[in-house]
Design an enzyme around this catalytic site. Structure first.
Site, short mmCIF file in Angstrom:
data_model
loop_
_atom_site.label_atom_id
_atom_site.label_comp_id
_atom_site.label_asym_id
_atom_site.label_seq_id
_atom_site.Cartn_x
_atom_site.Cartn_y
_atom_site.Cartn_z
N LYS A 133 24.39 31.91 43.34
CA LYS A 133 23.04 32.30 43.75
C LYS A 133 22.17 31.05 43.85
CE LYS A 133 19.25 35.49 42.51
NZ LYS A 133 18.81 36.55 41.58
N SER A 140 17.45 40.84 43.60
CA SER A 140 17.22 39.64 44.37
C SER A 140 18.51 38.89 44.72
CB SER A 140 16.29 38.69 43.59
OG SER A 140 16.90 38.26 42.40
N SER A 185 18.43 42.39 39.19
CA SER A 185 18.80 41.65 40.41
C SER A 185 20.30 41.50 40.64
CB SER A 185 18.16 40.27 40.40
OG SER A 185 16.78 40.38 40.63
#
Lengths: 440, 469
Positions: A41, A116, A141
């Site tokens: 990420k 996210s 997330s």
């Protein structure tokens, strides 16, 4: 594995997955992750690879060090493939709050991949090469995009994995976790990245476990609790039915099921957002364009300069959270917001502790709905975005581990079953999810 | 009008590494920003970790000031935007500091200590081409970022600028004894002083370096506030900046501009739980503190209280020097007397401290030994100590090289005989009852032995010789 990088580039063009991609294969092989591409990420530091956490304010920032989780993957022979798309600093539920690419849902490109960690979930779904994803959750997330994209997302206990090298959103809530196509994939990557780290004081001293040992297809006697509050208003009927289907599946394999109550569920959303924004507003203060990331011509006073950098570098949602978060900790409001939210957090933890005296795992829908379409999202008010997290924030506040497991489809879109366990209880989650996976 | 003064004292702790990272704290001669890393520069993703040694130092300070070390404490984030803060927040302590409620005794008066807490030092700013507001540009040196600080906050118990200075001198001495602070380090101790006059608002004067400067700044501020009161102008609550060059203070920000620090718990660090065994161990490691040391000199060595006070209060170097000398020359009273009466005076005259001088215990006690064994007179020793402080040359070799040893019995006897036979008139005068004649004869003998003898003793010998003639 140069072919993998090329393939990833093609998928990126189709789905909006990467904010940065490896230029060459520098993996050493020879470990548990030999031949595996690990995506990271964007908010997790990879040495020398542009790390922006989805924000313009970090443009051009190439960290001088690897996050501990990245280092551990390298040591197990993985290829560090690239940085996956996300909401800026993790501020969002649909990966749309970013000036960069927005990941698309692999099952319907008109829909969100969730957030996210949207890029991570999307890639996990579409990768046709050995791939595992390093993702991160503050308030849901990992679970949310895993649910929307139909992959396995495992958020560990707070302190199970080191946060060294994670660009902070809310330090007391942030957890680096994993995504994979299967429960076994997730269990393997968690085994690699967990364990004590001298660079993060909040990491548990518990010795790392081999979580693949829990892949036993056995839920005999497992006590499953179903929290009433997680099936209330706003939860799509189809989603509810799919989740209950999976719960019945566990029961049919020998688990016992009982309904129970988590009374502070209703106030957990407010508590979560206050704490998360209070911490976030301090974390974002360091981005002032002096040492790294976005730089502008040095003109005017320091105050003028960093105000210009922040005005340019942060997008709307980041600015909103800085303002709200600063408000909650200002003299005169601090008691009513920040300190009260901390007290509510204790209550939420107590709710879970009581529940886990009676049951081994809790089962609920991960998200109240399936992935929404982008045109639906653009019509939502900020508060409606925040409301989407209503089922994931409480376990994140409590720091307990959770796994989102694909348990069916509604209108052709994946539905996630959310299993939660007590602190350090990842093994139970892996055991239960694996039994469902084997049952098919 | 009576002044009410409270101090916030920031002390840089003497540790190898910084408070939250492994960077060295010793930046003397280091390149600017050379002693830095992602942690003390606040890079994204870097996390602090607490330097255990710094915490131990802070606990010792708290205990030396008789504070209650809290059973648990944690760190907080204090938010403010300033270029000296790499993260734009400072990791400090707020709700749960390390220690509360202690005191420091100043000439028998108790000065309350409100709290003792730890925090990180900000960067050093170098304003180029002017002052804080007039400079062309400002350079930032992060070598200081993250150096461990202890902040000691006093109750508003100090009544004068002089007393504030005395408090700081005593505090500095205690810190020096604890081995947690280097008095030689520039900016190692910085003070914010809160001062008000009875009935007036409190004014905070920020960032004063040096004990003398604190006294000067407070004097200026007290006079300023008095003049305002005399003119009927209300003193407003504000924060002022002290300019050491002009010895004046000026407004930094007014009450309505005061920062709202928006404290939150530092979420990257865990709470520290203190167990009693750990405190006991640290207490057992604590050295003797100045007051106890003074008392010991009196009790064990029979040194007069005022001399013991001077030796200890001058600094740890001098106390150590005294103790080493006593180990080599077991007449503590004489050692103390010579240190206080003559050594300090000579050092002062030369304008140097003991540490920079060439004075060493081994050679210093040689001087005392020469007196004790009668090789030189005390009077000569008082002369020699000046030369010794300047050169550090062994007094014994100095005396030998220059032939300064007192005349021996034989030489003295010969000299007396010669003088008596050469000055018969004086001898006759003496016998006739003129005592001044004896002084004349003494002068002649002393000249002959080039003053290498104790006049009293020589005079006695002359009288003996006259009587037996």
């Amino acid at each position: 594995m140069t072919g993998v990088i090329e393939r990833a580039r093609t998928l990126d063009e189709e789905y909006g997955i990467f904010n940065a991609l490896a230029e060459s294969d520098d993996s050493t092989g020879g470990g548990r992750l030999e031949g595996v591409a690990v995506s990271v990420k964007d908010n997790i530091c990879v040495m020398g690879m542009e790390t922006r956490a989805g924000s313009r304010v970090l443009e051009g920032y190439r960290p001088p060090f690897d996050a501990t989780v990245v280092k551990k993957c390298r040591e197990e022979g993985a290829l560090i493939l690239g940085k996956t798309t996300q909401d800026e600093f993790g501020f969002g539920t649909f990966s749309v709050n970013t000036p960069f690419k927005v990941p698309l849902n692999p099952h319907d490109r008109e829909r969100s991949a969730g957030g996210s960690s949207g890029g991570a979930a999307c890639l996990t779904s579409v990768a046709d090469f050995p791939h595992l994803a390093l993702a991160e959750s503050t308030g849901g997330s990992i679970s949310c995009p895993a649910s929307f994209c139909g992959v396995v997302g495992l958020t560990p206990t707070y302190g199970r994995t080191s946060r060294w090298g994670l660009v902070d959103y809310a330090n007391s809530l942030d957890k680096i976790g994993v995504m994979g196509k299967t429960v076994a994939d997730a269990a393997l990557l968690l085994s690699v990245i967990s364990g004590p780290d001298e660079y993060d004081s909040t990491v548990s001293q518990a010795q790392p476990e081999d979580f693949t040992e829990y892949l036993q297809n056995d839920v005999e006697g497992l006590r499953v609790g179903v929290p009433r509050e997680y099936f209330g208003e706003g939860v799509d009927t189809g989603v509810s039915e799919a989740v209950w289907g999976a719960i019945k599946g566990l029961e049919s394999q020998g688990a016992t099921v009982k309904e129970l109550s988590l009374p502070h569920t209703g106030v957990s959303l407010a508590s979560y957002y206050i704490i998360a924004m209070a911490e976030a507003s301090t974390n974002l203060a360091k981005f002032s364009g002096l040492r790294y990331g976005l730089h502008l011509p040095l003109e005017g006073s320091f105050d003028d300069y960093f105000s210009r950098v922040r005005a340019r570098g942060f997008s709307e949602e980041a600015k909103r959270r800085v303002i709200l978060g600063t408000f909650t900790r200002m003299a005169g409001y601090r008691d009513a917001y920040y300190l009260k939210a901390l007290r509510v957090r204790t209550r939420v933890i107590e709710d879970f502790k009581r529940a886990f005296e009676e049951v081994d795992v809790l089962a609920a829908p991960t998200m109240p709905v399936v992935a929404p379409r982008f045109d639906e999202i653009s019509g939502m008010e900020p508060i409606q975005h925040y409301m989407m997290d209503v089922l994931t924030v409480a376990p994140n506040l409590a720091g307990i581990p959770m796994i989102s497991f694909p348990c069916g489809r509604v209108h052709g879109m994946p539905v996630g079953l959310h299993l939660m366990a007590d602190h350090m209880g990842e093994g139970k989650l892996i055991r239960a999810a694996h039994a469902l996976e084997v049952r098919g | 009008m009576k002044a009410v003064i409270g101090l916030e004292v920031h002390v840089q702790l003497e540790t190898e590494s910084k408070l939250f990272c492994g960077c060295s704290t010793d930046s003397e001669g280091a390149e600017p920003n050379g002693n830095t890393c992602p942690i003390c520069l606040g890079f994204p993703g870097a996390k602090p970790k607490v330097n255990r040694r710094a915490v131990e130092h802070a606990v010792k300070i708290a205990r030396a000031l008789e504070c209650d070390v809290r059973p648990r404490f944690y760190f907080s984030r204090k938010s403010y935007f300033y270029p000296d803060m790499p993260k734009n927040f400072q990791i400090t302590q707020y709700e749960m500091p390390l220690a509360l409620g202690g005191r420091l005794l100043l000439d028998g008066r108790s000065i309350g200590i409100t709290r003792v807490h730890m925090e990180e030092d900000p960067a050093r700013l170098v304003h180029v081409g002017g002052g804080i507001s007039s400079s062309l540009y400002t350079l930032i040196d992060h070598n200081r970022s993250g150096v461990p600080l202890v902040e000691i906050v006093t109750d508003p118990d100090l009544a004068s600028s002089r007393e504030a200075r005395m408090f700081l001198e005593k505090l500095g001495l205690i810190l020096e004894h604890l081995g947690v602070y280097d008095p030689g380090r520039e900016g190692g101790l910085r003070v914010d002083a809160n001062v008000s006059l009875e009935g007036g608002q409190r004014v905070e004067v920020k960032n004063i370096t040096g004990f003398r400067a604190v006294e000067d700044a407070l004097n200026y501020e007290i006079i300023r506030q008095e003049s305002m009161a005399n003119m009927g102008i209300a003193v407003e609550r504000e924060t002022r900046h002290y300019d050491a060059e002009t010895n004046t203070t000026s407004t930094l920000r007014r009450k309505e501009q005061e920062e709202d620090y928006g404290y939150i718990t530092e979420p990257d660090l865990v709470r520290i739980d203190v167990d009693d065994a750990w405190i006991s161990r640290l207490e057992s490691e604590m050295p003797e503190l100045p007051d106890a040391r003074i008392q010991r000199y009196v009790d064990e060595h029979g040194v007069p209280l005022f001399q013991a006070g001077i030796i200890v209060n001058t600094g740890l170097d001098l106390s150590r020097f005294f103790e080493e000398c006593v180990g080599l020359f077991p007449e503590p009273g004489m050692v103390a007397n010579w240190i206080v009466t003559f050594l300090l005076k000579s050092l002062n005259y030369e304008g140097i401290g003991l540490r920079e001088s060439k004075v060493r215990p081994g050679t210093f006690v040689e001087l005392l030994g020469l007196i004790g064994e009668g090789t030189i007179t005390e009077r000569l020793a008082r002369e020699l100590i000046k030369e010794y402080v300047g050169t550090g040359e062994s007094p014994r070799s100095l005396v030998e090289r220059r032939g300064l040893a007192s005349a021996g019995r034989e030489e003295l006897g010969e000299a007396i005989d010669e003088v008596l036979s050469d000055n018969r008139k004086a001898v006759a005068d003496y016998r006739a009852g003129q005592t001044r004649a004896l002084d004349f004869l003494l002068g002649q003998v002393l000249r002959r032995i080039r003053a290498r003898g104790d006049p009293v003793e020589v005079k006695r010998l002359i009288r003996d010789a006259l009587d037996s003639e």
